[in-house]
Design an enzyme around this catalytic site. Structure first.
Site, PDB file in Angstrom:
ATOM      1  N   TYR A 253     -44.845  55.382 -39.123  1.00 53.58           N
ATOM      2  CA  TYR A 253     -43.886  54.741 -40.035  1.00 53.58           C
ATOM      3  C   TYR A 253     -43.133  53.610 -39.357  1.00 53.58           C
ATOM      4  CZ  TYR A 253     -39.939  53.840 -43.026  1.00 53.58           C
ATOM      5  OH  TYR A 253     -39.023  53.210 -43.830  1.00 53.58           O
TER       6      TYR A 253
ATOM      7  N   TRP B  83     -41.486  49.230 -40.004  1.00 49.74           N
ATOM      8  CA  TRP B  83     -41.535  47.943 -40.690  1.00 49.74           C
ATOM      9  C   TRP B  83     -42.457  46.927 -40.026  1.00 49.74           C
ATOM     10  CZ3 TRP B  83     -37.955  45.113 -44.187  1.00 49.74           C
ATOM     11  CH2 TRP B  83     -37.402  45.979 -45.146  1.00 49.74           C
TER      12      TRP B  83
HETATM   13  N1  LIG Z   1     -29.004  56.821 -38.415  1.00 50.88           N
HETATM   14  C1  LIG Z   1     -29.781  56.111 -39.222  1.00 50.88           C
HETATM   15  N2  LIG Z   1     -31.078  55.958 -38.944  1.00 50.88           N
HETATM   16  C2  LIG Z   1     -31.861  55.218 -39.761  1.00 50.88           C
HETATM   17  C3  LIG Z   1     -31.333  54.610 -40.912  1.00 50.88           C
HETATM   18  C4  LIG Z   1     -29.958  54.806 -41.211  1.00 50.88           C
HETATM   19  O1  LIG Z   1     -29.429  54.318 -42.227  1.00 50.88           O
HETATM   20  N3  LIG Z   1     -29.208  55.541 -40.336  1.00 50.88           N
HETATM   21  N4  LIG Z   1     -32.144  53.861 -41.729  1.00 50.88           N
HETATM   22  C5  LIG Z   1     -33.549  54.200 -41.754  1.00 50.88           C
HETATM   23  C6  LIG Z   1     -34.349  53.209 -42.459  1.00 50.88           C
HETATM   24  S1  LIG Z   1     -33.891  52.877 -44.076  1.00 50.88           S
HETATM   25  C7  LIG Z   1     -35.445  52.625 -41.930  1.00 50.88           C
HETATM   26  S2  LIG Z   1     -36.441  51.643 -42.934  1.00 50.88           S
HETATM   27  C8  LIG Z   1     -35.857  52.874 -40.538  1.00 50.88           C
HETATM   28  C9  LIG Z   1     -36.447  51.647 -39.828  1.00 50.88           C
HETATM   29  O2  LIG Z   1     -37.165  52.066 -38.730  1.00 50.88           O
HETATM   30  P1  LIG Z   1     -38.351  51.185 -38.120  1.00 50.88           P
HETATM   31  O3  LIG Z   1     -39.071  50.469 -39.193  1.00 50.88           O
HETATM   32  O4  LIG Z   1     -39.144  52.073 -37.245  1.00 50.88           O
HETATM   33  O5  LIG Z   1     -37.522  50.148 -37.248  1.00 50.88           O
HETATM   34  P2  LIG Z   1     -37.935  48.763 -36.614  1.00 50.88           P
HETATM   35  O6  LIG Z   1     -36.966  48.486 -35.529  1.00 50.88           O
HETATM   36  O7  LIG Z   1     -38.066  47.729 -37.676  1.00 50.88           O
HETATM   37  O8  LIG Z   1     -39.358  49.067 -35.972  1.00 50.88           O
HETATM   38  C10 LIG Z   1     -40.447  48.237 -36.077  1.00 50.88           C
HETATM   39  C11 LIG Z   1     -41.152  48.186 -34.736  1.00 50.88           C
HETATM   40  O9  LIG Z   1     -42.346  47.431 -34.883  1.00 50.88           O
HETATM   41  C12 LIG Z   1     -42.478  46.570 -33.767  1.00 50.88           C
HETATM   42  N5  LIG Z   1     -43.340  45.454 -34.156  1.00 50.88           N
HETATM   43  C13 LIG Z   1     -43.015  44.295 -34.765  1.00 50.88           C
HETATM   44  N6  LIG Z   1     -44.107  43.525 -34.950  1.00 50.88           N
HETATM   45  C14 LIG Z   1     -45.147  44.217 -34.445  1.00 50.88           C
HETATM   46  C15 LIG Z   1     -46.539  43.947 -34.335  1.00 50.88           C
HETATM   47  O10 LIG Z   1     -47.040  42.924 -34.755  1.00 50.88           O
HETATM   48  N7  LIG Z   1     -47.320  44.898 -33.747  1.00 50.88           N
HETATM   49  C16 LIG Z   1     -46.799  46.062 -33.277  1.00 50.88           C
HETATM   50  N8  LIG Z   1     -47.614  46.950 -32.724  1.00 50.88           N
HETATM   51  N9  LIG Z   1     -45.486  46.337 -33.362  1.00 50.88           N
HETATM   52  C17 LIG Z   1     -44.680  45.425 -33.951  1.00 50.88           C
HETATM   53  C18 LIG Z   1     -41.068  46.182 -33.415  1.00 50.88           C
HETATM   54  O11 LIG Z   1     -40.984  45.721 -32.079  1.00 50.88           O
HETATM   55  C19 LIG Z   1     -40.323  47.500 -33.664  1.00 50.88           C
HETATM   56  O12 LIG Z   1     -40.283  48.281 -32.506  1.00 50.88           O
HETATM   57  O13 LIG Z   1     -34.748  53.359 -39.794  1.00 50.88           O
HETATM   58  C20 LIG Z   1     -34.166  54.519 -40.386  1.00 50.88           C
HETATM   59  N10 LIG Z   1     -33.181  55.087 -39.474  1.00 50.88           N
HETATM   60  N1  LIG Z   2     -29.274  42.951 -41.867  1.00 45.20           N
HETATM   61  C1  LIG Z   2     -30.039  43.988 -42.207  1.00 45.20           C
HETATM   62  N2  LIG Z   2     -30.324  44.209 -43.508  1.00 45.20           N
HETATM   63  C2  LIG Z   2     -31.088  45.272 -43.865  1.00 45.20           C
HETATM   64  C3  LIG Z   2     -31.655  46.141 -42.900  1.00 45.20           C
HETATM   65  C4  LIG Z   2     -31.325  45.883 -41.530  1.00 45.20           C
HETATM   66  O1  LIG Z   2     -31.753  46.623 -40.617  1.00 45.20           O
HETATM   67  N3  LIG Z   2     -30.535  44.804 -41.235  1.00 45.20           N
HETATM   68  N4  LIG Z   2     -32.460  47.169 -43.303  1.00 45.20           N
HETATM   69  C5  LIG Z   2     -33.078  47.099 -44.623  1.00 45.20           C
HETATM   70  C6  LIG Z   2     -33.585  48.418 -45.041  1.00 45.20           C
HETATM   71  S1  LIG Z   2     -35.018  49.008 -44.334  1.00 45.20           S
HETATM   72  C7  LIG Z   2     -32.997  49.168 -45.998  1.00 45.20           C
HETATM   73  S2  LIG Z   2     -33.690  50.650 -46.479  1.00 45.20           S
HETATM   74  C8  LIG Z   2     -31.774  48.716 -46.649  1.00 45.20           C
HETATM   75  C9  LIG Z   2     -30.783  49.864 -46.733  1.00 45.20           C
HETATM   76  O2  LIG Z   2     -29.795  49.575 -47.609  1.00 45.20           O
HETATM   77  P1  LIG Z   2     -28.554  50.570 -47.774  1.00 45.20           P
HETATM   78  O3  LIG Z   2     -29.024  51.949 -47.780  1.00 45.20           O
HETATM   79  O4  LIG Z   2     -27.815  50.088 -48.946  1.00 45.20           O
HETATM   80  O5  LIG Z   2     -27.776  50.203 -46.430  1.00 45.20           O
HETATM   81  P2  LIG Z   2     -26.685  50.877 -45.505  1.00 45.20           P
HETATM   82  O6  LIG Z   2     -26.177  49.754 -44.677  1.00 45.20           O
HETATM   83  O7  LIG Z   2     -27.238  52.049 -44.801  1.00 45.20           O
HETATM   84  O8  LIG Z   2     -25.566  51.431 -46.469  1.00 45.20           O
HETATM   85  C10 LIG Z   2     -24.823  50.607 -47.333  1.00 45.20           C
HETATM   86  C11 LIG Z   2     -23.387  51.031 -47.351  1.00 45.20           C
HETATM   87  O9  LIG Z   2     -23.254  52.323 -47.891  1.00 45.20           O
HETATM   88  C12 LIG Z   2     -22.002  52.832 -47.481  1.00 45.20           C
HETATM   89  N5  LIG Z   2     -22.046  54.301 -47.511  1.00 45.20           N
HETATM   90  C13 LIG Z   2     -22.554  55.140 -46.584  1.00 45.20           C
HETATM   91  N6  LIG Z   2     -22.395  56.420 -46.968  1.00 45.20           N
HETATM   92  C14 LIG Z   2     -21.785  56.397 -48.178  1.00 45.20           C
HETATM   93  C15 LIG Z   2     -21.349  57.403 -49.101  1.00 45.20           C
HETATM   94  O10 LIG Z   2     -21.493  58.607 -48.886  1.00 45.20           O
HETATM   95  N7  LIG Z   2     -20.803  56.977 -50.265  1.00 45.20           N
HETATM   96  C16 LIG Z   2     -20.633  55.666 -50.550  1.00 45.20           C
HETATM   97  N8  LIG Z   2     -20.100  55.344 -51.733  1.00 45.20           N
HETATM   98  N9  LIG Z   2     -20.994  54.694 -49.681  1.00 45.20           N
HETATM   99  C17 LIG Z   2     -21.568  55.052 -48.528  1.00 45.20           C
HETATM  100  C18 LIG Z   2     -21.801  52.296 -46.076  1.00 45.20           C
HETATM  101  O11 LIG Z   2     -20.434  51.907 -45.875  1.00 45.20           O
HETATM  102  C19 LIG Z   2     -22.776  51.133 -45.973  1.00 45.20           C
HETATM  103  O12 LIG Z   2     -22.170  49.920 -45.573  1.00 45.20           O
HETATM  104  O13 LIG Z   2     -31.175  47.642 -45.924  1.00 45.20           O
HETATM  105  C20 LIG Z   2     -32.096  46.599 -45.657  1.00 45.20           C
HETATM  106  N10 LIG Z   2     -31.351  45.460 -45.186  1.00 45.20           N
HETATM  107 MO   LIG Z   3     -35.306  51.211 -44.937  1.00 45.09          MO
END
Ligand SMILES: Nc1nc2c(c(=O)[nH]1)N[C@H]1C(S)=C(S)[C@@H](COP(=O)(O)OP(=O)(O)OC[C@H]3O[C@@H](n4cnc5c(=O)[nH]c(N)nc54)[C@H](O)[C@@H]3O)O[C@H]1N2
Ligand SMILES: Nc1nc2c(c(=O)[nH]1)N[C@H]1C(S)=C(S)[C@@H](COP(=O)(O)OP(=O)(O)OC[C@H]3O[C@@H](n4cnc5c(=O)[nH]c(N)nc54)[C@H](O)[C@@H]3O)O[C@H]1N2
Ligand SMILES: [Mo]
Length: 763
Positions: A110, A112
């Site tokens: 899993y 991005w």
């Molecule tokens: N505590 C907490 N944890 C969270 C979240 C949260 O809200 N709170 N959010 C979650 C969410 S919504 C998401 S989507 C995940 C994201 O988690 P990930 O998608 O695993 O995070 P990324 O850092 O985008 O990891 C992508 C990796 O791909 C590598 N990469 C980029 N390009 C290439 C390529 O061309 N080839 C290869 N082999 N590798 C490449 C990058 O260097 C990076 O290490 O994290 C989750 N984790």
């Molecule tokens: N710059 C940047 N943008 C991103 C990403 C990134 O890594 N960097 N990741 C992307 C990805 S993979 C995803 S999935 C999306 C995720 O998008 P979201 O899930 O919307 O993102 P978060 O920043 O985890 O949370 C949004 C807000 O929810 C609020 N929040 C947390 N817990 C609670 C709660 O219990 N109740 C309420 N009412 N609010 C709460 C927090 O204050 C936080 O700022 O973002 C995307 N956009």
């Molecule tokens: Mo995500």
């Protein structure tokens, strides 16, 4: 000589400015109204000292250490050539497949990766492992697993998360009130999976503001809406949104404000929900006790919403929490009670404030994509059950009505994702990670994942190859032209995986008998055909490549979700058992899950301010998406580095919470609970609910003693603190937002952050 090439990343399209083989700058895409700040970090990342220059193997693994060896992460790596790496990897894949069966190969991988849709690391890996006999995959995602499992039972699909939702222009024209649970995050609006030509969240929100829509930010963080939106702020206690919604429902039912005609025509089971709300006393006064929002305000909010026209939205973060299914189900119920689904600019969405492109005007077109090969093994785990899978081989678990068994994982191959970023409770993961025999990692950088591998395969970055950027959330298809020579011995996934496929005897099946250039053209043509069938003409491949981008026109009018269904529910039923919105689901009730019964309910999380554990760990830690990175990507870049405090990831604290602990701005603290601890640099922020602390995800995990579970993360990765439990047996999503911690001033010497330098390489 300076060269300019069109290119794209998840944070947007840009022009790569290259001089003497080095990226000087990533210049904003012409026509993007809000270019992302993250572009400034690209040169630092592409040319970082942590680029992996050749294949490497962990020394102990080369010496024969497999299961039961030292936990990974603490040993030197030995450089090897590509022939050796190819032979070792193919040999291990074949050995594990033949000795233990293909389900023992964990290739879920899993993550991005990067924006290009052909050299998408995870897609390439899946094709390779499928061609070689199969693998255990992963279903759902970290973003909205609970929502995407629940909503098909309730609404028949996940369009409210990932399909057409009310458009901002229609919200501006029609809605008078918009409730934004979790706010509208412009920082998150920088991102579109697959890349975007236009960043439109800020303009959409500005349209609504200008039109005088009353915007309400229901969030523990005032800054979750920009000041320019002039939103009212309801500082809710984290994890209690369902309680607030139930309190509002109580008012709607008891004051006769619920649209009973709509409920009768378009929903099923609404009486059971009503009886639950009224007989179990889910009143505003009760909700005040959970949410911290005054009862009178809850009642007023319900009345204002009923007066309408009203748009309801919630960020995805709400469901990345214990019982994360409940707020999404209850918000759907609330929208049904208001009876405004199916009207322009009103109703319901999830994620208007989570990602760029939600609520932007666009045609419903597919995106350019690499066709998968079918996985011969019918094995997959819900993404966030990773650690549990490693801990309990053969163990049973529940998921969405099915009783399943974890595979006996012997080999992990990760390409294009980072579990040492994304997974919760990293110390627990680190222990479980030691149970597999071989870990293969494909990465451009020596990040926290590569450091926990046995065999490390150096990948190119997108700037070193041709590709196509595309997202169904954006109107542009983007040429990503190679702008830099390949770094050292780094190779494209497609190329080295073709060699590994060759060593496994399946090269033709993996490559589909095409080279990369032929694939790009074939993928584009497939997309062009799909557009043609929908009546949208787009240029030939050669014209697209020459121009650098294709823009699909925006439709004149916005789509109105649910319009046909609400107009005639019998003629245009939803894809649910009843054909209607299921406020009670017999299917879900039939699963018999106490943690997700047949209608939305309030269940107190194990970790939130109201839990017993709060006596020891009184701060609720939110781990939000970073403004300065994409997840762990670009942490090496200047935008992220400039935000650190004494080199540590910031933690945001309420002034009263900081003062009570004698902590000042700019100081370093230890953030801890029973699962782990990390350092962080303090920012004081009055616009937080007291008792709430916030850290962004994505600081590279940097344990003080690499390979030793439980050691302090000196850099500030909050996933050493978060809880690894499923949202419920229904969705089994991640519960990262349910996390209690304590903080204390760090008085010792500051250990160095070393994760942005390469690990020890053996001579
Ligand atoms: N505590 C907490 N944890 C969270 C979240 C949260 O809200 N709170 N959010 C979650 C969410 S919504 C998401 S989507 C995940 C994201 O988690 P990930 O998608 O695993 O995070 P990324 O850092 O985008 O990891 C992508 C990796 O791909 C590598 N990469 C980029 N390009 C290439 C390529 O061309 N080839 C290869 N082999 N590798 C490449 C990058 O260097 C990076 O290490 O994290 C989750 N984790
Ligand atoms: N710059 C940047 N943008 C991103 C990403 C990134 O890594 N960097 N990741 C992307 C990805 S993979 C995803 S999935 C999306 C995720 O998008 P979201 O899930 O919307 O993102 P978060 O920043 O985890 O949370 C949004 C807000 O929810 C609020 N929040 C947390 N817990 C609670 C709660 O219990 N109740 C309420 N009412 N609010 C709460 C927090 O204050 C936080 O700022 O973002 C995307 N956009
Ligand atoms: Mo995500």
């Amino acid at each position: 000589m300076t060269q300019f090439s069109p290119h794209a990343a998840h944070w947007g399209a840009f022009t790569a400015e290259v001089e003497d083989g080095r990226l000087r700058a990533a210049r904003p895409f012409p026509g993007d109204p809000n270019p992302p700040t993250l572009l400034a970090s690209m040169p630092d990342a592409v040319h970082a000292p942590t680029r992996i220059d050749r294949p490497h193997v962990r020394r102990g693994w080369l010496d024969g250490d497999r299961r039961g060896g030292t936990p990974r992460g603490g040993e030197a790596f030995v450089p090897v050539d590509w022939d050796t790496a190819t032979r070792l990897v193919a040999g291990e894949v074949a050995r594990v497949r033949d000795a233990h069966g293909p389900a023992s190969l964990f290739g879920g991988s899993y993550g991005w990766a990067s924006a290009g849709r052909f050299h998408h690391a995870r897609s390439q890996l899946h094709r390779l492992l499928a061609a070689a006999g199969g693998y255990t995959g992963q279903v759902t995602n970290y973003s909205f697993a609970a929502g995407m499992t629940l909503l098909p039972h309730v609404l028949g699909n996940i369009a409210t998360i990932a399909g057409a939702v009310p458009e901002w222009r229609d919200i501006a024209a029609n809605a008078r009130l918009m409730l934004c649970f979790g706010g509208i995050l412009l920082r998150n609006g920088q991102i579109t999976s697959g890349g975007a030509g236009r960043h439109e969240m800020a303009d959409g929100l500005a349209q609504a503001t200008r039109a005088g829509v009353r915007l309400i930010n229901i969030s523990p963080v005032q800054g979750d809406m920009p000041a320019s939106a002039a939103a009212e702020w309801l500082p809710i206690r984290p994890g209690t949104d369902t309680a607030l919604m139930l309190g509002m429902a109580h008012v709607l039912f008891s004051d006769g404000l619920a649209d009973v005609d709509f409920l009768r025509r378009c929903t099923t089971g609404w009486e059971r929900l009503r009886d639950y709300v009224l007989t179990t006393g889910r009143s505003p006064a009760w909700a005040e006790g959970e949410t911290g929002i005054p009862a009178a305000q809850i009642a007023a909010l319900a009345r204002a919403a009923a007066a309408g026209p009203t748009m309801l939205t919630a960020t995805w973060s709400l469901q990345r929490a214990e019982y994360g299914e409940q707020p999404f189900w209850m918000l759907t119920a609330l929208a049904a009670m208001l009876g405004q689904l199916g009207r322009p600019g009103c109703g319901l969405s999830f994620g208007h404030g989570s990602m760029n492109g939600r609520g932007a005007a666009r045609l419903a077109l597919p995106s350019v994509s690499l066709p998968p090969l079918p996985n011969p093994v019918q094995a997959a785990i819900p993404v966030a059950r990773l650690t549990e899978m490693l801990e309990r081989p053969g163990g049973a678990y529940d998921y969405n009505g099915r009783r399943l068994e974890y595979p006996d994982t012997r080999l992990i191959w990760w390409a294009g994702g980072n579990p040492f970023h994304h997974h919760q409770d990293l110390n627990r993961l680190l222990r479980a990670w030691a149970r597999v025999e071989t870990v293969i990692v494909s990465e451009p950088w020596w990040n926290s994942l590569a450091r926990h591998a046995d065999i490390v395969l150096p990948a190119t970055t997108t700037l070193e190859r041709d590709d196509i950027g595309s997202s169904s959330d954006d109107r542009f298809v983007l040429a990503m032209k190679q702008a830099l020579p390949r770094y050292a011995q780094a190779r494209d996934e497609f190329d080295y995986m073709a060699d590994i496929a060759g060593a496994l005897g399946v090269r033709q099946r993996f490559t589909g008998q095409r080279d990369a250039a032929a694939w790009l053209e074939a993928m584009y043509l497939r997309w062009r055909d799909a557009c043609g069938r929908l009546g949208v003409a787009v240029p030939e491949f050669a014209t697209f490549w020459e121009r650098g981008a294709v823009e699909v026109p925006a439709p004149e009018r916005g789509t109105v979700p649910f319009a046909a269904f609400v107009g005639d529910p019998a003629a245009a039923p939803l894809n649910t058992p009843s054909g209607r919105i299921e406020l009670f689901s017999a299917t879900i009730a039939g699963f018999g899950y106490a943690d997700c019964p047949g209608h939305p309910v309030w269940q107190a999380p194990r970790e939130y301010a109201g839990a017993a554990l709060a006596a020891r760990f009184p701060l609720h830690l939110l781990t939000s998406q970073p403004a300065t990175r994409l997840h762990s990507q670009l942490d090496q870049g200047r935008v992220s580095q400039d935000s650190k405090i004494h080199g540590r990831e910031p933690i945001r604290l309420h002034p009263a919470d900081a003062a009570a602990r004698g902590i000042g701005a700019g100081e370093v603290v230890r953030v801890f609970n029973d699962r782990g601890a990390c350092l962080a640099g303090v920012r004081i922020e009055p616009g937080l609910r007291q008792g709430v602390a916030v850290m962004s995800t994505g600081a590279w995990f940097d344990p003080e003693h690499p390979g030793v579970p439980g050691s302090l993360c000196v850099h500030g990765n909050p996933n050493v603190l978060t809880q690894d439990v499923g949202t419920s047996r229904l969705g089994q999503g991640p519960s990262a937002q349910s996390c209690l911690v304590e903080v204390a001033r760090w008085t010792g010497a500051l250990p160095a952050v070393t994760v942005h330098r390469p690990p020890e390489i053996a001579p």
